[in-house]
Design an enzyme around this catalytic site. Sequence first.
Site, PDB file in Angstrom:
ATOM      1  N   CYS A   1    -129.494 114.676  -8.041  1.00 23.52           N
ATOM      2  CA  CYS A   1    -128.599 114.882  -6.896  1.00 23.52           C
ATOM      3  C   CYS A   1    -127.149 114.736  -7.370  1.00 23.52           C
ATOM      4  O   CYS A   1    -126.869 114.027  -8.336  1.00 23.52           O
ATOM      5  CB  CYS A   1    -128.912 113.822  -5.835  1.00 23.52           C
TER       6      CYS A   1
ATOM      7  N   SER B   1    -124.895 113.038  -6.064  1.00 25.07           N
ATOM      8  CA  SER B   1    -124.342 111.687  -5.864  1.00 25.07           C
ATOM      9  C   SER B   1    -124.343 110.868  -7.161  1.00 25.07           C
ATOM     10  O   SER B   1    -123.430 110.063  -7.392  1.00 25.07           O
ATOM     11  CB  SER B   1    -125.110 110.945  -4.775  1.00 25.07           C
TER      12      SER B   1
ATOM     13  N   HIS C   1    -121.435 111.851  -9.090  1.00 25.67           N
ATOM     14  CA  HIS C   1    -120.221 111.194  -8.584  1.00 25.67           C
ATOM     15  C   HIS C   1    -119.957 109.876  -9.317  1.00 25.67           C
ATOM     16  O   HIS C   1    -118.813 109.501  -9.541  1.00 25.67           O
ATOM     17  CB  HIS C   1    -120.332 110.896  -7.084  1.00 25.67           C
TER      18      HIS C   1
ATOM     19  N   HIS D   1    -131.592 108.228  -7.430  1.00 22.49           N
ATOM     20  CA  HIS D   1    -131.933 107.701  -6.095  1.00 22.49           C
ATOM     21  C   HIS D   1    -132.845 108.653  -5.337  1.00 22.49           C
ATOM     22  O   HIS D   1    -133.083 108.464  -4.158  1.00 22.49           O
ATOM     23  CB  HIS D   1    -130.648 107.460  -5.298  1.00 22.49           C
TER      24      HIS D   1
ATOM     25  N   CYS E   1    -134.198 112.376  -0.863  1.00 26.79           N
ATOM     26  CA  CYS E   1    -132.768 112.488  -0.550  1.00 26.79           C
ATOM     27  C   CYS E   1    -132.397 113.877  -0.030  1.00 26.79           C
ATOM     28  O   CYS E   1    -131.982 114.022   1.108  1.00 26.79           O
ATOM     29  CB  CYS E   1    -131.887 112.145  -1.752  1.00 26.79           C
TER      30      CYS E   1
END
Length: 370
Positions: A40, A42, A45, A61, A167
């Site tokens: 993902c 994220s 990031h 995650h 997610c």
Amino acid sequence: MKTKAAVLRGTGQDWEVTELDLDPPKAGELLIRYVAAGLCHSDEHLRHGDLPAQFPVVGGHEGAGIVEEVGPGVTEYAPGDHVICSFLPVCGHCRWCSTGKSNLCDLGATILVGCLPDGTYRFHEGGQDLGGMCMLGTFSERAVISQYSAIKVDPDLPLDKVVLIGCGVPTGFGSAVHAADTQPGDTIAIYGIGGIGINAVQGAALAGARNVVAIDPLANKREMAEKLGATHSAGTAEEAQQLITELTRGVGADKAIVTVGIVDSEVVTNAFHAIRKGGTVVVTGLADPTKNTIELPGALLTLFEKRIQGSLFGSGDPFHDIPRMVELYQSGDLKLDELITTTYSLDQINQGYQDLLDGKNIRGVIRYTD
Ligand SMILES: NC(=O)c1ccc[n+]([C@@H]2O[C@H](COP(=O)([O-])OP(=O)(O)OC[C@H]3O[C@@H](n4cnc5c(N)ncnc54)[C@H](O)[C@@H]3O)[C@@H](O)[C@H]2O)c1
Ligand SMILES: [Zn+2]
Ligand SMILES: [Zn+2]
């Protein structure tokens, strides 16, 4: 025990695949052998510095796996159970959980620190503690997680496909169904077609939107969106604005959903101008929390009664939504297999994230071997 994991040691560095020590599960915890982990944006990031992290951290995650051991007091899970992990824990008792907003559970406060709910860590390296992204650390062959983070699923499900329901699927689907509250006949504009946006497309289509406009500069993304429910697509916000104006006879989209990789003021402003009076912009994509990424003409917000709505985990309840999405996959209404563009080994994780940045993947997935 030992586990092989992808660790991030600081902003701007690559993922380092290394061996860590893993403690056994304590009270209320599960030892999981991950079967698959989704890549993902994220986690990117963290690497890029757009989300604050406590380094070093075990990434990942989005995960699904098999319970190998349970800690004291665990009665609802047993070794051999198959689970999808929720990137937000759900305690079931806090103010948010008890009022149907379990995506805002107070236990989520430490998801970026990555410790377990008791404040301690199960991953260690030479005496140093390491958190797991979102208290999961799915970029590890094994992890110890809270029972509040695991949703049991049928053992015959392909965990390397339903992993996306940890997610990307609930976040995108829920952004359209819960946060945007898509109604039959709606016109929905979706900015950014990655692992999250493609599921906003599927959610909007399943909720009965008449027009689903997918906006992404990349042709491969627009093609996949059109296969999975988008009625129209556009390569730029200007093209999308023109299209939406034509489709709605100048009224504007009912809702716009922002699922781009890094949210900026420009994309939110474009979405704001694309919606009708009383319409809603859902902001699901993330960016550096210290930056102002929403700057809007407030008078238009007031005069046209427009709304801006943030959305975490698709504004749904993980323990309700994850099983529901599994059922939609089983019935063939929700597509997952098509979303997985490339499968990687854990050792190929940096290639996987390069492919995400190059726009090659709808979703990349790490597949562990036993
Ligand atoms: N709110 C939540 O609960 C939640 C959960 C998971 C992920 N996220 C966030 O959602 C975002 C999307 O994640 P992802 O994994 O799908 O990312 P991704 O990188 O796979 O996809 C992002 C897509 O946006 C497109 N894009 C970039 N700029 C654009 C623009 N200006 N207009 C239109 N399209 C544009 C890219 O081409 C790409 O296809 C990230 O910021 C991620 O951190 C939020
Ligand atoms: Zn995610
Ligand atoms: Zn709670």
